[in-house]
Design a protein around this motif. Structure first.
Motif, mmCIF file in Angstrom:
data_model
loop_
_atom_site.group_PDB
_atom_site.id
_atom_site.type_symbol
_atom_site.label_atom_id
_atom_site.label_comp_id
_atom_site.label_asym_id
_atom_site.label_seq_id
_atom_site.Cartn_x
_atom_site.Cartn_y
_atom_site.Cartn_z
ATOM 1 N N ALA A 78 0.859 -1.186 0.000
ATOM 2 C CA ALA A 78 0.000 0.000 0.000
ATOM 3 C C ALA A 78 0.890 1.229 0.000
ATOM 4 C CB ALA A 78 -0.915 0.014 1.207
ATOM 5 N N ASP A 79 0.443 2.266 -0.682
ATOM 6 C CA ASP A 79 1.146 3.550 -0.649
ATOM 7 C C ASP A 79 0.616 4.427 0.473
ATOM 8 O OD1 ASP A 79 2.772 3.189 -3.090
ATOM 9 O OD2 ASP A 79 0.829 3.194 -4.108
ATOM 10 N N VAL A 80 -0.691 4.283 0.751
ATOM 11 C CA VAL A 80 -1.362 5.121 1.743
ATOM 12 C C VAL A 80 -2.305 4.257 2.562
ATOM 13 C CG1 VAL A 80 -3.088 6.963 2.016
ATOM 14 C CG2 VAL A 80 -1.236 7.233 0.363
ATOM 15 N N VAL A 81 -2.441 4.603 3.836
ATOM 16 C CA VAL A 81 -3.499 4.012 4.660
ATOM 17 C C VAL A 81 -4.368 5.142 5.172
ATOM 18 C CG1 VAL A 81 -2.276 1.924 5.344
ATOM 19 C CG2 VAL A 81 -1.962 4.002 6.678
ATOM 20 N N ILE A 82 -5.692 4.922 5.153
ATOM 21 C CA ILE A 82 -6.661 5.876 5.690
ATOM 22 C C ILE A 82 -7.540 5.114 6.653
ATOM 23 C CG2 ILE A 82 -8.602 7.390 5.174
ATOM 24 C CD1 ILE A 82 -7.359 7.925 2.449
ATOM 25 N N MET A 83 -7.555 5.545 7.917
ATOM 26 C CA MET A 83 -8.199 4.737 8.943
ATOM 27 C C MET A 83 -8.458 5.557 10.203
ATOM 28 S SD MET A 83 -4.679 2.597 9.483
ATOM 29 C CE MET A 83 -5.304 1.354 10.594
ATOM 30 N N VAL A 84 -9.006 4.903 11.204
ATOM 31 C CA VAL A 84 -9.261 5.535 12.500
ATOM 32 C C VAL A 84 -7.939 5.997 13.119
ATOM 33 C CG1 VAL A 84 -10.097 5.093 14.834
ATOM 34 C CG2 VAL A 84 -11.367 4.229 12.864
ATOM 35 N N GLY A 85 -7.984 7.179 13.742
ATOM 36 C CA GLY A 85 -6.764 7.809 14.213
ATOM 37 C C GLY A 85 -5.942 7.005 15.195
ATOM 38 N N ASP A 86 -6.595 6.356 16.189
ATOM 39 C CA ASP A 86 -5.808 5.616 17.175
ATOM 40 C C ASP A 86 -5.157 4.385 16.557
ATOM 41 O OD1 ASP A 86 -8.260 4.381 16.937
ATOM 42 O OD2 ASP A 86 -8.333 3.703 19.013
ATOM 43 N N LYS A 226 5.557 2.535 -2.730
ATOM 44 C CA LYS A 226 6.224 2.618 -4.037
ATOM 45 C C LYS A 226 5.996 3.989 -4.668
ATOM 46 C CE LYS A 226 5.776 -2.344 -4.955
ATOM 47 N NZ LYS A 226 5.172 -3.389 -5.839
ATOM 48 N N ASN A 227 4.865 4.580 -4.370
ATOM 49 C CA ASN A 227 4.516 5.883 -4.920
ATOM 50 C C ASN A 227 4.109 6.822 -3.784
ATOM 51 O OD1 ASN A 227 4.815 5.121 -7.753
ATOM 52 N ND2 ASN A 227 2.968 3.896 -7.452
ATOM 53 N N GLY A 228 5.057 7.042 -2.890
ATOM 54 C CA GLY A 228 4.786 7.833 -1.701
ATOM 55 C C GLY A 228 4.484 9.292 -1.987
ATOM 56 N N GLN A 229 5.165 9.880 -2.950
ATOM 57 C CA GLN A 229 4.929 11.283 -3.268
ATOM 58 C C GLN A 229 3.509 11.494 -3.783
ATOM 59 O OE1 GLN A 229 7.904 12.965 -5.852
ATOM 60 N NE2 GLN A 229 6.829 14.907 -6.078
ATOM 61 N N GLU A 230 3.083 10.579 -4.641
ATOM 62 C CA GLU A 230 1.722 10.648 -5.167
ATOM 63 C C GLU A 230 0.691 10.392 -4.061
ATOM 64 O OE1 GLU A 230 4.585 10.061 -8.331
ATOM 65 O OE2 GLU A 230 4.203 8.920 -6.494
ATOM 66 N N GLY A 231 1.047 9.493 -3.130
ATOM 67 C CA GLY A 231 0.167 9.215 -2.008
ATOM 68 C C GLY A 231 -0.015 10.429 -1.114
ATOM 69 N N LYS A 232 1.072 11.139 -0.859
ATOM 70 C CA LYS A 232 0.983 12.353 -0.029
ATOM 71 C C LYS A 232 0.161 13.417 -0.735
ATOM 72 C CE LYS A 232 1.647 14.794 3.592
ATOM 73 N NZ LYS A 232 2.943 15.354 3.998
ATOM 74 N N ALA A 233 0.283 13.501 -2.063
ATOM 75 C CA ALA A 233 -0.528 14.458 -2.818
ATOM 76 C C ALA A 233 -2.015 14.134 -2.686
ATOM 77 C CB ALA A 233 -0.110 14.451 -4.295
ATOM 78 N N LEU A 234 -2.347 12.852 -2.671
ATOM 79 C CA LEU A 234 -3.739 12.447 -2.482
ATOM 80 C C LEU A 234 -4.238 12.883 -1.111
ATOM 81 C CD1 LEU A 234 -6.344 10.892 -3.129
ATOM 82 C CD2 LEU A 234 -5.201 8.815 -2.302
#
Length: 268
Positions: A78-86, A226-234
Motif C-alpha cells: 500500500a502507498d497510503v493508509v486511511i483509517m481511524v486515528g488511534d 512505491k509511490n509515496g509522493q503521489e500518495g501524499k498528494a492524495l
C-alpha cells in the motif's frame, strides 16, 4: 500542410506517451468510514493528477484477516493508509508509516439505522435512546472504533449494560447496516458515513451529543510505499477546502479543531 499535420500528430503522441508513463497507481488501504467519500472524490483527483487510485478495503482494527494492520503484517502493498486515528497511531509506533506523513482528514459521529419500512424510533435525548434500546429486539454494532464505544461505554453511560448484553451483537468486517437491511437485527449502530451508503435501511439520526463519540479519520504514507509522493498528494487533496463539501455530503464532519481528549483516540 502534411508536414504540419505529421508534426501535430507526433506532438500529441509524445504528450500521450509521456502522460501514460508518468501516471502512477496509488494503492490505498482504507476503512469503511472514509471509503464513500474517497470513492466520490477519486475521479476529481485522478483527472487533476493523472494518477489512478486503487482501493483495498479493511477495518482499522480487529482480528479479521482483512483488517489493515493484518494486511500490512503479511506483506500486502500500500502507498497510503486511511483509517481511524488511534489505529493509525499504533501503525506509526510499529514503524509501518513514513514519519511526518500523517494528515488529519475528517471526523465521524455515530448514528443509528433501522430496516426500511419499520417504525422509526426517536433518539433525540438520552431518555429516548435508552427507551429505544430497551425495547429493541436486537442490537448490532461494528467491530471497529464506534462499536467498541457502543459496547464498552454507551450502554454503561445509559445505565442499561446488563439489560441489553444478551441482545447486543458485534458484526465483524461487513457493514452493520447491511445486516439490519436483511432483518437480522432490529437496530444498528455505526459511523454515519458507513450507514448512509447502504440501501434497505432508514437513517434515524446521530446519538445525542452528550453520549456521542466522534472518531477522527487520518491518513499517512506507508514506510514501504512505491509511490509515496503521489500518495501524499492524495492526502493533501482529501484534506483541502475543495474536498469539504463532498466529505460532509457523505456524513463526515470537516476537521476544524482538535477533538476533545474524551473523544479522540480513547477507545481501546
Amino acid at each position: 500542410m502534411q508536414k504540419i499535420h505529421r508534426s501535430l500528430v507526433s506532438t500529441l503522441l509524445f504528450i500521450s506517451v509521456s502522460f501514460s508513463v508518468s501516471a502512477k497507481d496509488v494503492t490505498v488501504m482504507i476503512s469503511g468510514g472514509f471509503k464513500a467519500a474517497l470513492e466520490k472524490l477519486a475521479p476529481q483527483f485522478e483527472a487533476k493528477s493523472g494518477n489512478k487510485i486503487i482501493l483495498i478495503s479493511g477495518p482499522s482494527m480487529g482480528k479479521t484477516p482483512q483488517a489493515i494492520p493484518a494486511r500490512l503484517a503479511r506483506g500486502e502493498n500500500a502507498d497510503v493508509v486511511i483509517m481511524v486515528g488511534d489505529a493509525l497511531n499504533n501503525l506509526e509506533k510499529d514503524n509501518w508509516l513514513q514519519p511526518g506523513s500523517r494528515v488529519e482528514l475528517a471526523d465521524s459521529s455515530i448514528g443509528m439505522v433501522v430496516k426500511q419500512g419499520e417504525p422509526k424510533p426517536v433518539i433525540k435525548t438520552d431518555a429516548d435512546l435508552r427507551n429505544t434500546l430497551l425495547q429493541a429486539q436486537s442490537i448490532a454494532y461494528s467491530d471497529s472504533a464506534s462499536g467498541r464505544y457502543v459496547s464498552s461505554h454507551l450502554f454503561k453511560k445509559l445505565g442499561i449494560e446488563d439489560k441489553v448484553e444478551s441482545k447486543a451483537h458485534m458484526i465483524e468486517r461487513i457493514p452493520v447496516a447491511s445486516e439490519v437491511a436483511k432483518g437480522h437485527y432490529a437496530i444498528g449502530f455505526q459511523q454515519v458515513s458507513e450507514l448512509l451508503p447502504v440501501p434497505g435501511v432508514a437513517f434515524i439520526g446521530e446519538l445525542p451529543e452528550d453520549v456521542q463519540y466522534v472518531t477522527r479519520f487520518a491518513g499517512a504514507v506507508t514506510a514501504k510505499a512505491k509511490n509515496g509522493q503521489e500518495g501524499k498528494a492524495l492526502l493533501n487533496f482529501l484534506s483541502s477546502a475543495e474536498a469539504q463539501n463532498t466529505l460532509r455530503a457523505t456524513g463526515l464532519r470537516s476537521v476544524t479543531t482538535k477533538l476533545p481528549v474524551k473523544q479522540h483516540d480513547t477507545v481501546q
